[in-house]
Design a protein around this motif. Structure first.
Motif, PDB file in Angstrom:
ATOM      1  N   PRO A   1      26.513  48.780  -0.803  1.00 41.86           N
ATOM      2  CA  PRO A   1      27.979  48.887  -0.835  1.00 41.86           C
ATOM      3  C   PRO A   1      28.680  47.829   0.013  1.00 41.86           C
ATOM      4  CG  PRO A   1      26.965  51.031  -0.441  1.00 41.86           C
ATOM      5  CD  PRO A   1      25.890  50.007  -0.265  1.00 41.86           C
ATOM      6  N   LEU A   2      27.945  47.150   0.904  1.00 41.06           N
ATOM      7  CA  LEU A   2      28.522  46.106   1.744  1.00 41.06           C
ATOM      8  C   LEU A   2      28.398  44.760   1.034  1.00 41.06           C
ATOM      9  CD1 LEU A   2      26.939  47.424   5.049  1.00 41.06           C
ATOM     10  CD2 LEU A   2      29.362  47.519   4.460  1.00 41.06           C
ATOM     11  N   PHE A   3      27.297  44.048   1.275  1.00 36.86           N
ATOM     12  CA  PHE A   3      27.010  42.796   0.575  1.00 36.86           C
ATOM     13  C   PHE A   3      25.572  42.872   0.070  1.00 36.86           C
ATOM     14  CE2 PHE A   3      30.169  41.741   3.859  1.00 36.86           C
ATOM     15  CZ  PHE A   3      31.189  41.252   3.046  1.00 36.86           C
ATOM     16  N   LYS A   4      25.384  42.568  -1.193  1.00 39.69           N
ATOM     17  CA  LYS A   4      24.079  42.761  -1.829  1.00 39.69           C
ATOM     18  C   LYS A   4      23.144  41.594  -1.505  1.00 39.69           C
ATOM     19  CE  LYS A   4      26.151  45.285  -5.698  1.00 39.69           C
ATOM     20  NZ  LYS A   4      25.864  46.620  -5.166  1.00 39.69           N
ATOM     21  N   ARG A   5      22.062  41.916  -0.796  1.00 38.56           N
ATOM     22  CA  ARG A   5      21.093  40.886  -0.414  1.00 38.56           C
ATOM     23  C   ARG A   5      20.454  40.240  -1.631  1.00 38.56           C
ATOM     24  NH1 ARG A   5      16.736  43.181   1.615  1.00 38.56           N
ATOM     25  NH2 ARG A   5      15.965  41.265   2.579  1.00 38.56           N
ATOM     26  N   GLU A   6      20.198  41.023  -2.674  1.00 42.59           N
ATOM     27  CA  GLU A   6      19.506  40.497  -3.846  1.00 42.59           C
ATOM     28  C   GLU A   6      20.357  39.494  -4.628  1.00 42.59           C
ATOM     29  OE1 GLU A   6      16.399  40.752  -4.990  1.00 42.59           O
ATOM     30  OE2 GLU A   6      15.956  41.764  -3.108  1.00 42.59           O
ATOM     31  N   LEU A   7      21.665  39.481  -4.393  1.00 43.39           N
ATOM     32  CA  LEU A   7      22.552  38.592  -5.143  1.00 43.39           C
ATOM     33  C   LEU A   7      23.018  37.389  -4.322  1.00 43.39           C
ATOM     34  CD1 LEU A   7      24.769  41.198  -7.051  1.00 43.39           C
ATOM     35  CD2 LEU A   7      22.623  40.127  -7.762  1.00 43.39           C
ATOM     36  N   ARG A   8      22.496  37.242  -3.117  1.00 43.14           N
ATOM     37  CA  ARG A   8      22.906  36.086  -2.315  1.00 43.14           C
ATOM     38  C   ARG A   8      22.313  34.811  -2.927  1.00 43.14           C
ATOM     39  NH1 ARG A   8      18.332  38.036   0.116  1.00 43.14           N
ATOM     40  NH2 ARG A   8      16.906  36.455   0.938  1.00 43.14           N
ATOM     41  N   LEU A   9      22.955  33.688  -2.647  1.00 45.59           N
ATOM     42  CA  LEU A   9      22.515  32.407  -3.186  1.00 45.59           C
ATOM     43  C   LEU A   9      21.540  31.697  -2.253  1.00 45.59           C
ATOM     44  CD1 LEU A   9      25.984  31.229  -4.495  1.00 45.59           C
ATOM     45  CD2 LEU A   9      24.061  31.977  -5.891  1.00 45.59           C
ATOM     46  N   THR A  10      21.548  32.038  -0.981  1.00 48.67           N
ATOM     47  CA  THR A  10      20.729  31.334  -0.009  1.00 48.67           C
ATOM     48  C   THR A  10      19.335  31.946   0.099  1.00 48.67           C
ATOM     49  OG1 THR A  10      21.576  32.754   1.754  1.00 48.67           O
ATOM     50  CG2 THR A  10      22.718  30.666   1.377  1.00 48.67           C
ATOM     51  N   LEU A  11      18.366  31.096   0.495  1.00 47.88           N
ATOM     52  CA  LEU A  11      17.061  31.620   0.881  1.00 47.88           C
ATOM     53  C   LEU A  11      17.169  32.406   2.180  1.00 47.88           C
ATOM     54  CD1 LEU A  11      14.330  28.873   0.269  1.00 47.88           C
ATOM     55  CD2 LEU A  11      14.305  31.232  -0.550  1.00 47.88           C
ATOM     56  N   SER A  12      17.975  31.930   3.103  1.00 49.42           N
ATOM     57  CA  SER A  12      18.198  32.643   4.362  1.00 49.42           C
ATOM     58  C   SER A  12      18.823  34.001   4.082  1.00 49.42           C
ATOM     59  CB  SER A  12      19.119  31.834   5.277  1.00 49.42           C
ATOM     60  OG  SER A  12      18.514  30.602   5.639  1.00 49.42           O
ATOM     61  N   ASP A  13      18.354  35.005   4.799  1.00 48.55           N
ATOM     62  CA  ASP A  13      18.754  36.389   4.552  1.00 48.55           C
ATOM     63  C   ASP A  13      19.958  36.771   5.406  1.00 48.55           C
ATOM     64  OD1 ASP A  13      18.665  38.962   3.528  1.00 48.55           O
ATOM     65  OD2 ASP A  13      16.515  39.200   3.889  1.00 48.55           O
ATOM     66  N   TYR A  14      20.508  37.971   5.120  1.00 44.97           N
ATOM     67  CA  TYR A  14      21.490  38.582   6.001  1.00 44.97           C
ATOM     68  C   TYR A  14      20.691  39.322   7.085  1.00 44.97           C
ATOM     69  CZ  TYR A  14      24.498  37.825   1.902  1.00 44.97           C
ATOM     70  OH  TYR A  14      25.173  37.273   0.835  1.00 44.97           O
TER      71      TYR A  14
END
Length: 399
Positions: free
Chosen positions: A165-178
């Motif tokens: 519900p916050l920011f979806k890790r699976e949809l990020r563009l970067t290799l670096s994670d949240y």
């Protein structure tokens, strides 16, 4: 010099071999471009979020020949199982490793499927054939019920990320994670990544969204004991978020998480219960389709954790905090062939091994709607304040 030559050769190789027509499952189902929901993929546009919230269904369209006519009105049987594959590979260089340069292709191979099971009932899952060299199995896997009791209530049951519900890790563009989402103090198993449970979401016409979650609180693990339970203790953990749109460009939210977990010693005997508290604000600022800024900050407190499985003494009242700032720039909006992402990560904890600082710059080029090339540089610091550099270049595609 050999690093530069290798990276250039790698990029050229995939540029020459990636001119492949490929349409992911939902685009194939509705015969639409991936751009309808993503820009660039896998990043979701507002329409993509609405499509997912409607149970992967377009309200103004009927998918052609989606169900098999069985003659039984109580049976909705999908004619063709919707499948898609996501494939990524990189060449990586890191001055903090002995190897220095590594061919990481494939980096991941993922099988995805999702769609309507019946009116207002849908499913989604993906299976990792290969995630960084091993079979990771199922991660996202859930059934979604829409418009429950004729209201905007959505109910999701299964396996998902607590932070979705916050920011979806699976949809990020970067290799670096949240980084703050996956930070776990000591032997605690509770964080904001994958867990099993129930999620309820309700949206108001005023732009207010409410989300409530009940989860096991111990991530993904094998079922144990004669009862084959996934939860390893008697507790359930709870999370919630309220967010509000403010005009056309802002959304503010507040997230909270509370729960308990048994602390285990080396012989797997529970010693005490760790009380977990997580909370913090989030914000999104968007300027049309060209620029978006995502901000997150979280505070965590653990009443008692062991630094390692074999530690003799526990740490009391452990505080961990941190967050990230992510800026996505697309110079021509949806029509951009290239894009840029900047990501700052920060974690500060009483357990110094968790401390993390990093800054990433990611540049991407959209070769096709479902094929993108990318290069990423990250400058990061380890807990002992040694600054390191990481560079990667590669591709991501779905078909």
């Amino acid at each position: 010099m050999y690093k530069i030559i290798s990276i250039v050769a790698f990029t050229l190789l995939f540029t020459l071999t990636s001119h492949v027509q490929a349409i992911p499952a939902f685009a194939r189902k509705y015969q639409l471009s991936c751009q309808t929901c993503h820009s660039p993929a896998p990043r979701l546009k507002p329409f993509g979020n609405e499509f997912a919230g409607n149970g992967f269904k377009m309200l103004d369209q009927v998918a052609p020949r989606y169900y098999i006519p069985t003659g039984d009105p109580a049976l909705s049987l999908i004619r063709d199982l919707p499948l898609a594959v996501r494939l990524e590979g990189f060449l990586k260089a890191d001055d903090d490793t002995r190897q220095k340069l590594d061919f990481s292709a494939p980096y991941l191979v993922k099988l995805m499927s999702g769609g309507e099971l019946a009116n207002n009932i849908s499913y989604y899952f993906y299976f990792f054939f290969d995630e960084r060299g091993k079979v990771a199995g199922l991660e996202d896997a859930f059934v979604m019920f829409n418009d429950v009791f004729g209201t905007p209530l959505e109910v999701i049951v299964g396996q998902f990320q607590v932070s979705d519900p916050l920011f979806k890790r699976e949809l990020r563009l970067t290799l670096s994670d949240y980084q703050i989402y996956r930070t776990t103090p000591g032997v605690s198993t509770a964080n904001l990544t994958y867990d099993k449970g129930v999620m309820l979401a309700y949206g108001f016409d005023t732009g207010t969204d409410l989300v409530f979650e009940i989860v096991n609180g111990n991530g993904l693990n094998e079922a144990q004991g004669n009862a084959r339970f996934f939860d390893r203790d008697k507790y359930k953990n709870f999370a919630g978020r309220i967010s509000q749109e403010i005009g056309k460009h802002f959304r503010l939210g507040v997230f909270g998480y509370m729960g308990w977990e048994d602390m285990f010693s080396y012989n797997a005997a529970p010693i005490s219960a760790n009380k977990i508290r997580f909370w913090g604000p989030d914000m999104t600022v968007s300027f049309g389709e060209k620029l978006a800024l995502n901000l997150q900050y979280l505070f965590r407190n653990d009443s008692e954790v062991f630094e390692s499985l074999y530690a003799n003494q526990s740490w009391k009242n452990v505080n961990t905090q941190g967050g990230f700032a992510e800026l996505v720039f697309m110079p021509k909006g949806d029509d951009s062939k290239w894009y840029a992402v900047g990501l700052l990560n920060y974690v500060k904890s009483d357990l110094e091994l968790l401390n993390h600082k990093s800054a990433s710059l990611h540049l991407g080029y959209i070769l096709r709607r479902n094929i993108r090339l990318a290069a990423e540089y990250t400058r990061y610091e380890n807990p002992y304040n040694f600054a390191k550099n990481r560079f990667s270049v590669g591709f991501s595609t779905a078909f």
